[in-house]
Design an enzyme around this catalytic site. Structure first.
Site, PDB file in Angstrom:
ATOM      1  N   HIS A  43       0.832  -1.190  -0.015  1.00 42.70           N
ATOM      2  CA  HIS A  43      -0.007   0.051   0.034  1.00 42.70           C
ATOM      3  C   HIS A  43       0.952   1.211  -0.096  1.00 42.70           C
ATOM      4  CE1 HIS A  43      -3.047   2.674   2.250  1.00 42.70           C
ATOM      5  NE2 HIS A  43      -3.147   2.786   0.904  1.00 42.70           N
ATOM      6  N   CYS A  77      -0.231   0.549   9.607  1.00 39.47           N
ATOM      7  CA  CYS A  77      -0.572   1.836   8.961  1.00 39.47           C
ATOM      8  C   CYS A  77      -2.122   1.818   8.609  1.00 39.47           C
ATOM      9  CB  CYS A  77       0.378   2.140   7.762  1.00 39.47           C
ATOM     10  SG  CYS A  77       1.891   2.642   8.303  1.00 39.47           S
ATOM     11  N   HIS A  78      -2.376   1.263   7.620  1.00 39.66           N
ATOM     12  CA  HIS A  78      -3.820   1.395   7.104  1.00 39.66           C
ATOM     13  C   HIS A  78      -4.492  -0.264   7.295  1.00 39.66           C
ATOM     14  CE1 HIS A  78      -1.233   4.304   5.246  1.00 39.66           C
ATOM     15  NE2 HIS A  78      -2.474   4.936   5.641  1.00 39.66           N
ATOM     16  N   GLY A  79      -4.159  -1.169   8.001  1.00 40.84           N
ATOM     17  CA  GLY A  79      -4.815  -2.304   8.137  1.00 40.84           C
ATOM     18  C   GLY A  79      -5.131  -3.226   7.191  1.00 40.84           C
ATOM     19  N   PRO A 117      -6.391  -1.851   2.013  1.00 41.41           N
ATOM     20  CA  PRO A 117      -6.235  -1.132   0.890  1.00 41.41           C
ATOM     21  C   PRO A 117      -4.952  -1.578  -0.004  1.00 41.41           C
ATOM     22  CG  PRO A 117      -5.512  -0.063   2.890  1.00 41.41           C
ATOM     23  CD  PRO A 117      -6.218  -1.377   3.368  1.00 41.41           C
TER      24      PRO A 117
END
Lengths: 184, 427, 267
Positions: free
Chosen positions: A129, A148-150, A163
């Site tokens: 990502h 950071c963003h799962g 993501p």
């Protein structure tokens, strides 16, 4: 006597064009060292491959090796993890490509193509990502969770949810002996 | 600038631009149609050569700074790593280190050209003084740069030169020591010194570049001097800068670059003291500390004076003297072509500076090779002549010398027809 | 300055009889054996480099470090300009013990108190023979053996000087000159008293290519190697320099014609 003398010298004849061209060539030739000096230096390139001894890595354990300034995960998978990874149909994966730099680009993301020796999973530990480093043994798929963003990866390092667009990349590596690999 | 602008924008865009930012008009007036005396010779090509060398030094310096580490522990190794590992690092470093020498070679020829043709005289005093400032900043930049490889010569040159300031102690007790420690950031040359020297070495070239712009501006107001030293009387005396002088300067620039390339590729260490390939050692001074060749004349002056403070004053005085030259020269004729006496004193000054350079490379107690003639008296005589040329010869000679007749115009001189006998310059 | 002293030394040697009380111990001018890398087209002799490396490794490296040279620089693989193949360099590097960082338990020494080491990799530099300056001085009678990475650039006379030192030990000291205790006579060294014992003796190394290992041969080979170590980019410099000179001459010729043509109607 000096009259206006503009017509003849400004005529673009061959000599002037050749001189200007030579100047252009010289400027370009001089520009190249100025650009190339920013490329990786010989001392950096000398480190472009690392060798790693697998013997001390126990089953279920993961070791991180630095390669070209990046973390590489060397994971000794358990039979359970291998079985879980093999059970997933490729068609159900968000990214069906193997992303294995040792294989052609079109290779499919089967577990065999992610880890040629099934017990050894070698991954570049950088989330596809935005470049964070995923945490080991976390998330819903037994693999990795990016803090950071799962983004969540499975036990073959394939993206399953979140993501991130691609599976974790497999770096170029080769087994020098059954217990020794060369990365890069 | 001199004369009216002859720029005529041709397209819609250039007309639009000209009304908002007349940058093309500026470029045209200063670099293309700028009327330039038609008789400038080889010696007038060094302005362009110096601009080129400043560019080379700034560009190679910026890229070297990407790899250099300004730390006492790592500076020497980082330079070696540039030489070995960085792509083309050896080329960039040799261009930069020898570039400094060629920059100075060009500036010395440029300065002597100015002295010979009287280019410092009215109305070009400001032009000359800006030039002196550029030269002083070049010396400072070169000195700072010389310390960066952190070899033995780097370290001890930094020590010796910064210690010059401690001579102030002899007038103001403790002030000199305080200044020296302030320069060092410690009680000896060390890591803090190297860091600030690197910072200033990066800064000063841009200050020089700014002064160069002013220098060229101050040149373009009165226009170029020329080998005859007489004023331009009209269009018949000039040619447009482009293509006449761009072509001529390019050719001479290339001759200079060929010489530069020979040194960079085939003699890259010829101008370097071997001691600078020994890492800096604060406990051992090399047997002989010498600056780079371009500072040797000043070093000879410093070492010829046995008293510390006076030596330092003589050293800096030699530079400051140059500022006053426009007013020290009382002659009404600019070019030494028409000054038979001054010409001889001028060449004696050239010889004197070369001699001082030779003497500066030797210890004060040395003798001329193969003889028992000591060098020290010659160094003192050389120093005395340097000062005498500017403070005695130039002022007196203008009053007693009878100049040769000047040609009426540049055009008549160039074409060789009807030289009119004019005894005084036109202004 | 250097030339002045040399000239003076020569003059004294020619003119001065043995009866003079004070002996001038300025060094002799270095011998000039000639080098493969001399001149604008000079390149390093590959065989001499390999032999010279062997001499450095088997003789010099007992006391002298080569801190700034990496093993990788010796490789001709991956576009390098070295003098060993990639696998050869890898094997050479693996033969060296490199000081290692702490192990997994945080120990920096093994059970005997010896600092930990690991086998070298090509990216490593040559490891120093002594851990620090004090150890080097203690082992060498108080003298510090200099690092050899740039030795041919760090001494006036360069390769010729280093060669002269290595081959200058057989000279006999003149009458009246005292060799200091613990020192050796070498007339090419400033002061003539050198701390380094004569490092080379005939057949000290056995060359793989069967070259006869005379002192001269070994000195010439190792100085070739040290010159390479000091300036590994010399070959690139000479190659590129030749192209640059040709280009500049052609460019200058064109610029001259252009200049003459433009000025044709002025003069």
């Amino acid at each position: 006597m000096a009259t206006t003398t503009a017509a003849e010298p400004t005529r673009r004849d061959f000599i002037h064009i050749a001189t200007a061209a030579a100047g252009g060539v010289g400027a370009l030739a001089l520009a190249w060292p100025l650009i190339d000096q920013m490329n990786p230096s010989a001392s950096v390139l000398a480190l472009s491959s690392v060798e790693f001894d697998l013997a001390p890595v126990q089953e279920g354990q993961q070791v991180t090796v630095m390669w070209r300034g990046k973390p590489v995960f060397v994971r000794h998978r358990t039979p359970k993890e291998i079985a879980e990874a093999r059970a997933v149909p490729v068609a159900s994966l968000p990214d069906p490509l193997a992303r294995n730099l040792n294989l052609p680009e079109s290779a499919q993301a089967t577990d065999q193509d992610r880890a040629t020796k099934p017990e050894w999973l070698i991954l570049i530990g950088i989330c596809t990502h935005l470049g964070c480093i995923p945490l080991n043994n976390q998330g819903d798929f037994g693999g990795y969770l990016c803090p950071c963003h799962g983004s969540q990866y499975d036990t073959a390092g394939r993206i399953r949810r979140g993501p991130a667009p691609e599976n974790l990349a497999v770096p170029p590596y080769a087994f020098l002996s059954p217990t020794r690999i060369k990365i890069g | 600038m001199a004369g009216h602008s002859t720029y005529v924008p041709k397209t819609g865009f250039t007309r639009w631009l000209d009304a908002r930012l007349p940058i093309l008009r500026f470029a045209n007036d200063t670099m293309t149609t700028f009327p330039t005396p038609r008789n400038l010779n080889f010696w007038y090509s060094f302005g362009g050569i110096l601009t080129f060398m400043l560019g080379i030094q700034i560009v190679t310096g910026i890229v070297l700074a990407m790899h250099y580490v300004p730390s006492a522990d790592k500076a020497f190794d980082s330079v070696e790593s540039i030489m070995r590992d960085v792509n083309y690092g050896w080329l960039l470093r040799y261009m930069h280190s020898n570039g400094a020498s060629f920059f100075f070679l060009a500036v010395y020829l440029h300065i002597f050209r100015g002295l010979y043709y009287g280019s410092y005289k009215a109305p070009r005093e400001i032009l000359w003084i800006i030039g002196v400032l550029i030269y002083v900043l070049m010396i400072a930049t070169a000195f700072l740069g010389y310390t960066l490889p952190w070899g033995q010569m780097s370290f001890w040159a930094a020590t010796v030169i910064t210690n010059l300031f401690s001579s102030i102690d002899q007038i103001l007790p403790h002030a000199g020591t305080a200044i020296t420690e302030w320069l060092w950031g410690g009680f000896a040359v060390g890591d803090p010194t190297l860091n600030r020297f690197f910072s200033l070495h990066y800064l000063l070239p841009f200050v020089i570049a700014g002064l160069v712009v002013l220098h060229i501006w101050a040149l373009h107001v009165p226009g170029n001097n020329n080998p005859l030293g007489i004023d331009v009387k009209g269009p018949q005396d000039t040619v447009p800068f482009h293509p006449y002088y761009t072509a001529k300067d390019l050719f001479y620039l290339l001759l200079f670059v060929i010489l530069y390339a020979v040194v960079v590729f085939y003699l890259p260490n010829a101008l370097v003291e071997p001691d600078n390939y020994v890492p800096a050692n604060p406990l051992v001074t090399p047997p002989e500390i010498v600056p780079e060749w371009y500072l040797l004349p000043f070093y000879a002056m410093l070492r010829s004076i046995p008293q510390k403070l006076i030596g330092v004053i003589v050293l800096f005085g030699a530079l400051i003297t140059l500022v006053f030259v426009p007013w020290l020269d009382t002659s009404r004729v600019r070019s030494m072509r028409f000054r038979p006496l001054a010409k001889q004193f001028f060449w004696a000054l050239v010889v004197d500076c070369v001699l001082l350079g030779y003497l500066g490379a030797h210890r004060p107690d040395a003798v001329f090779p193969g003889t028992s003639i000591p060098m020290l008296p010659f160094a003192r005589l050389g120093t005395a002549y340097y000062y005498a040329y500017f403070w005695l010869v130039l002022p007196l000679l203008g009053l007693i010398e009878t100049p040769k007749p000047l040609p009426a115009t540049i055009a008549t001189s160039v074409t060789g027809t009807g030289v009119e006998q004019v005894n005084a310059p036109a202004e | 300055m250097r030339f002045a002293r040399l000239a003076l030394a020569l003059g004294m040697m020619l003119g001065a009889g043995a009866a003079h009380a004070k002996i001038d111990t300025d060094p002799l001018p270095p011998k000039k054996p000639g080098w493969s890398f001399d001149g604008p087209f000079g390149m390093y002799d590959r065989a001499a480099l390999q032999r010279g490396f062997q001499v450095y490794k088997e003789v010099c490296s007992a006391c002298h470090s080569l801190n700034r040279v990496s093993f990788a620089a010796m490789s001709s693989g991956d576009g390098g300009h070295g003098f060993f193949t990639g696998p050869e360099v890898k094997a050479i590097a693996a033969g060296y013990k490199i000081p290692a960082g702490p192990n997994d338990k945080g120990e920096t020494t093994d059970a005997n108190g010896t600092p930990l080491t690991r086998p070298g990799i090509v990216a490593d530099h040559f490891p120093p023979p002594f851990p620090n300056e004090q150890a080097a001085r203690t082992a060498n009678n108080g003298a510090l053996p200099p690092d050899l990475s740039v030795i041919t650039k760090a001494r006036a006379g360069g390769a010729d000087y280093v060669y002269s030192i290595l081959t200058g030990f057989h000279e006999k000291p003149p009458a009246g000159f005292t060799v200091l205790p613990g020192k050796y006579f070498n007339p090419y060294f400033n002061g003539w008293n050198i701390s380094m014992p004569p490092p080379l003796s005939p057949n000290q190394v056995t060359y793989a290519d069967k070259t006869n290992a005379t002192v001269d041969q070994m000195a010439h080979d190792v100085v070739t190697f040290l010159s390479w170590a000091a300036e590994p980019t010399l070959e690139d410099r000479h190659r590129i320099g030749f192209g640059v000179m040709l280009f500049l001459l052609a460019f200058a010729g064109l610029a001259y014609l252009s200049y003459r043509r433009i000025w044709a109607d002025i003069h």
